[in-house]
Design a protein around this motif. Sequence first.
Motif, PDB file in Angstrom:
ATOM      1  N   ILE A   1      61.995  46.806 -59.791  1.00  0.00           N
ATOM      2  CA  ILE A   1      63.226  46.091 -60.113  1.00  0.00           C
ATOM      3  C   ILE A   1      62.876  44.881 -60.986  1.00  0.00           C
TER       4      ILE A   1
ATOM      5  N   ILE B   1      63.331  41.767 -61.446  1.00  0.00           N
ATOM      6  CA  ILE B   1      63.704  40.426 -60.990  1.00  0.00           C
ATOM      7  C   ILE B   1      62.424  39.616 -60.776  1.00  0.00           C
ATOM      8  N   LYS B   2      62.489  38.357 -61.093  1.00  0.00           N
ATOM      9  CA  LYS B   2      61.304  37.505 -61.055  1.00  0.00           C
ATOM     10  C   LYS B   2      61.086  36.956 -59.642  1.00  0.00           C
TER      11      LYS B   2
ATOM     12  N   ASP C   1      57.297  39.159 -63.030  1.00  0.00           N
ATOM     13  CA  ASP C   1      58.572  39.378 -63.698  1.00  0.00           C
ATOM     14  C   ASP C   1      59.366  40.539 -63.109  1.00  0.00           C
ATOM     15  N   SER C   2      58.737  41.300 -62.222  1.00  0.00           N
ATOM     16  CA  SER C   2      59.423  42.402 -61.553  1.00  0.00           C
ATOM     17  C   SER C   2      58.821  42.589 -60.167  1.00  0.00           C
TER      18      SER C   2
ATOM     19  N   ALA D   1      64.163  37.826 -52.289  1.00  0.00           N
ATOM     20  CA  ALA D   1      64.522  38.575 -53.494  1.00  0.00           C
ATOM     21  C   ALA D   1      65.182  39.899 -53.131  1.00  0.00           C
TER      22      ALA D   1
ATOM     23  N   ASP E   1      68.739  39.249 -51.723  1.00  0.00           N
ATOM     24  CA  ASP E   1      69.688  38.861 -52.771  1.00  0.00           C
ATOM     25  C   ASP E   1      70.075  40.048 -53.649  1.00  0.00           C
ATOM     26  N   TYR E   2      69.103  40.880 -53.991  1.00  0.00           N
ATOM     27  CA  TYR E   2      69.358  41.989 -54.907  1.00  0.00           C
ATOM     28  C   TYR E   2      70.219  43.073 -54.260  1.00  0.00           C
TER      29      TYR E   2
END
Length: 235
Positions: free
Chosen positions: A137, A139-140, A145-146, A189, A192-193
Motif C-alpha cells: 500500500i 502510504i508512508k 514510502d509504502s 497506519a 487509518d487506511y
Amino acid sequence: MFEIIYQDDNLIAINKPSGWLVHRSWLDKHETVVVMQTLRDQIGQHVFPVHRLDRPTSGVLLFALSSDIARIMSEQFATKQIEKTYYAIVRGYVEGEAIIDYPLVEELDKIADKFSDKNKPAQNAVTFYRGISKIEIPIKVRKFDSVRYSFVELKPQTGRKHQLRRHMKHIFHPILGDSKHGDLHQNRAFADYFGIKRLMLHAHILKITHPIEQKQVILKATLDPNWQNILLNFK
C-alpha cells in the motif's frame, strides 16, 4: 446474540467477536458483559469454559455444557490432542511456509501472577506458519514510502501465552493491531487506511475429538465482514 457454529447435548461453540472477555477478570474489573454470562442467557443453561481466547482475538470458542464434559475437553487441550488453525495479517511479506521453534519465557501478569516463579526457564514453543497472500500500500510509515502486509495461516503446536503474537514478532512479522508485541506505527497506519482498529488474529478452525462419540469434529469460524473487505485487496 453470538453466532453458534456447533451445538449438541454436550458442547457448544461460538464465533467470538473481537473485544469480548471470555469471563470476568481482574484485567477489567468494571466489565460486566462477558461471553460466558451472555451465552448462558442466550441458550438458557450454564456453560463451562474448556479453553480461552484473548479479548482482542476473534474466532472459534468452545464450551462444555456440564462440568464432566469440561474436564474431558480440558484434558484434550492439556495433552495437545486439539488441532488449531488461526488466520492473521502481519507486517511485511511472508513467503512459503516454515516452523518457528523458539522457546518463550512465561509472561506474568503483575497482579494475577505476583506469587509465581519469575525465574522459570523458557518453555518449548513451536508454531507452523504459511503465507497465503500479500499487499503493498503506498502510504508512508516513518522512513518508508509504502507498507507491505501478508495474510498468513498459523498453527500453534504448543500453547504458550501470547505464543502466536510473540513468535511473529520474533521473525519480524508482528501481527497488525497488536499493541503489546507489535509495531505501533504500522498499527496506526493499518487502522487509518482500512478503518478498523483491532488485533488481526482470528481462530479459524478447531479440530477436536467428541468426548462422547469419539469422532473428530471440525469447528470453523468464518471471518467477519471487516476481515473479508480487507482481504479483497490482497493478492
